[in-house]
Design an enzyme around this catalytic site. Sequence first.
Site, PDB file in Angstrom:
ATOM      1  N   HIS A  32       0.843  -1.214   0.000  1.00  0.00           N
ATOM      2  CA  HIS A  32       0.000   0.000   0.000  1.00  0.00           C
ATOM      3  C   HIS A  32       0.873   1.257   0.000  1.00  0.00           C
ATOM      4  O   HIS A  32       0.551   2.247  -0.651  1.00  0.00           O
ATOM      5  CB  HIS A  32      -0.871   0.057   1.258  1.00  0.00           C
ATOM      6  CG  HIS A  32      -1.884  -1.032   1.368  1.00  0.00           C
ATOM      7  ND1 HIS A  32      -1.798  -2.029   2.302  1.00  0.00           N
ATOM      8  CD2 HIS A  32      -3.021  -1.263   0.681  1.00  0.00           C
ATOM      9  CE1 HIS A  32      -2.838  -2.836   2.194  1.00  0.00           C
ATOM     10  NE2 HIS A  32      -3.594  -2.395   1.215  1.00  0.00           N
ATOM     11  N   ARG A  56      -4.074 -10.304   3.887  1.00  0.00           N
ATOM     12  CA  ARG A  56      -4.521 -11.645   4.277  1.00  0.00           C
ATOM     13  C   ARG A  56      -3.353 -12.556   4.666  1.00  0.00           C
ATOM     14  O   ARG A  56      -3.567 -13.615   5.250  1.00  0.00           O
ATOM     15  CB  ARG A  56      -5.374 -12.271   3.177  1.00  0.00           C
ATOM     16  CG  ARG A  56      -6.715 -11.536   3.040  1.00  0.00           C
ATOM     17  CD  ARG A  56      -7.697 -12.232   2.127  1.00  0.00           C
ATOM     18  NE  ARG A  56      -9.038 -11.656   2.257  1.00  0.00           N
ATOM     19  CZ  ARG A  56      -9.554 -10.759   1.417  1.00  0.00           C
ATOM     20  NH1 ARG A  56      -8.870 -10.324   0.396  1.00  0.00           N
ATOM     21  NH2 ARG A  56     -10.782 -10.303   1.621  1.00  0.00           N
ATOM     22  N   LEU A 112       2.867  -9.314  -1.068  1.00  0.00           N
ATOM     23  CA  LEU A 112       2.360  -8.770   0.189  1.00  0.00           C
ATOM     24  C   LEU A 112       0.850  -8.617   0.098  1.00  0.00           C
ATOM     25  O   LEU A 112       0.313  -8.194  -0.918  1.00  0.00           O
ATOM     26  CB  LEU A 112       3.009  -7.412   0.488  1.00  0.00           C
ATOM     27  CG  LEU A 112       4.523  -7.412   0.676  1.00  0.00           C
ATOM     28  CD1 LEU A 112       4.996  -6.045   1.165  1.00  0.00           C
ATOM     29  CD2 LEU A 112       4.976  -8.492   1.657  1.00  0.00           C
ATOM     30  N   SER A 113       0.166  -8.975   1.186  1.00  0.00           N
ATOM     31  CA  SER A 113      -1.293  -8.897   1.236  1.00  0.00           C
ATOM     32  C   SER A 113      -1.705  -8.822   2.700  1.00  0.00           C
ATOM     33  O   SER A 113      -1.060  -9.435   3.557  1.00  0.00           O
ATOM     34  CB  SER A 113      -1.887 -10.166   0.616  1.00  0.00           C
ATOM     35  OG  SER A 113      -3.240 -10.316   1.011  1.00  0.00           O
ATOM     36  N   GLN A 138     -18.232  -5.849  -1.033  1.00  0.00           N
ATOM     37  CA  GLN A 138     -17.377  -6.715  -1.841  1.00  0.00           C
ATOM     38  C   GLN A 138     -17.030  -8.031  -1.150  1.00  0.00           C
ATOM     39  O   GLN A 138     -16.224  -8.795  -1.656  1.00  0.00           O
ATOM     40  CB  GLN A 138     -16.122  -5.972  -2.294  1.00  0.00           C
ATOM     41  CG  GLN A 138     -15.147  -5.605  -1.195  1.00  0.00           C
ATOM     42  CD  GLN A 138     -14.055  -4.683  -1.708  1.00  0.00           C
ATOM     43  OE1 GLN A 138     -14.279  -3.497  -1.920  1.00  0.00           O
ATOM     44  NE2 GLN A 138     -12.858  -5.213  -1.916  1.00  0.00           N
ATOM     45  N   LYS A 146      -1.203  -6.436  -7.858  1.00  0.00           N
ATOM     46  CA  LYS A 146      -1.469  -7.749  -7.250  1.00  0.00           C
ATOM     47  C   LYS A 146      -2.920  -8.157  -7.498  1.00  0.00           C
ATOM     48  O   LYS A 146      -3.198  -9.299  -7.831  1.00  0.00           O
ATOM     49  CB  LYS A 146      -1.185  -7.731  -5.760  1.00  0.00           C
ATOM     50  CG  LYS A 146      -1.015  -9.137  -5.217  1.00  0.00           C
ATOM     51  CD  LYS A 146      -1.283  -9.214  -3.771  1.00  0.00           C
ATOM     52  CE  LYS A 146      -2.646  -9.789  -3.601  1.00  0.00           C
ATOM     53  NZ  LYS A 146      -3.384  -9.472  -2.468  1.00  0.00           N
TER      54      LYS A 146
HETATM   55  O1  PAF Z   1      -8.005  -3.325  -3.137  1.00  0.00           O
HETATM   56  C1  PAF Z   1      -8.696  -2.954  -2.160  1.00  0.00           C
HETATM   57  O2  PAF Z   1      -8.201  -2.756  -1.062  1.00  0.00           O
HETATM   58  C2  PAF Z   1     -10.195  -2.747  -2.353  1.00  0.00           C
HETATM   59  O3  PAF Z   1     -10.744  -3.699  -3.186  1.00  0.00           O
HETATM   60  C3  PAF Z   1     -10.566  -1.320  -2.822  1.00  0.00           C
HETATM   61  C4  PAF Z   1      -9.998  -1.015  -4.207  1.00  0.00           C
HETATM   62  C5  PAF Z   1     -10.038  -0.305  -1.818  1.00  0.00           C
HETATM   63  C6  PAF Z   1     -12.081  -1.186  -2.910  1.00  0.00           C
HETATM   64  O4  PAF Z   1     -12.683  -1.420  -1.674  1.00  0.00           O
END
Ligand code: PAF
Length: 283
Positions: free
Chosen positions: A37, A189, A186-187, A61, A151
Amino acid sequence: MHTLDSITVLQQTLAAWRREGHRIALVPTMGNLHEGHLRLIDAARQHADRVVATIFVNPLQFGPDEDLDRYPRTLAEDQRLLIERGCDLLFAPSVETLYPEGQATLTRISVPQVSEGLCGAHRPGHFEGVATVVSLLFNLTRPDVACFGEKDFQQLTVIRKLVRDQHMPIDIIGVPIARDHDGLALSSRNRYLDSEARTQASRLHQCLVDSARQFEQGEASEQVLAQGLQQLEEAGFRPEYLALCDATTLRPITAWQPGSVLLVAAWLGTTRLIDNLSYDSAS
Ligand code: PAF
């Protein structure tokens, strides 16, 4: 860096910046920030005078059996990291602020075709939830540029199409995957992985690298993908898909060539991991 949860104050701040002639970059996130990020923040900084991050764990989502409730929420630490990286403004609204009339009757945005295969086939409604919130965040902030990680390759493809179809005057920047020392992308999760699973997890990226090498050696795609899936199963994964696609349309193709991308999703225990390798980044 100010943290705001009010749409009115956000829009006043952005309007003042625009009057001063500043270019504005948006970095939408769901928080629990990591180096991946923060590289989006760096990229945003390169393309704009003011960088706005958003943190919103978007319920739209997540499927009914997914990890919405256990998704890590770490606002104080996220704020610290954003300040360190020079982010100018954080918008972290509540669900009630973003969806004041509730989710059931909310106007949804769906992006056909590119949303349908791959992760879309395994996570019904996921990309509609993403496209809806991203479109809403774009409308609220009207950025000149927005940065997303490569990613989430299918997500990036969906957002590019959304912006093209809606003629939104926003440059979408895809930022290369940040990887750990052993190749694991990197994630947020990754935090769910215990130490044994964390060791196994690097095999996901290895599978992409091995498959790409096999393509380069001229092996037929059907065979490469079947071997890749077998390799994942042997490493303890439950693969959802391993696919070679056109990077713009995400339609399956058979040739590893410029403009193609290998994508994978697989479960390790209760954690779902995704990764990809594009021809253009590999060669
Ligand atoms: O990639 C993400 O973290 C999410 O899918 C996003 C783009 C912020 C939308 O909620």
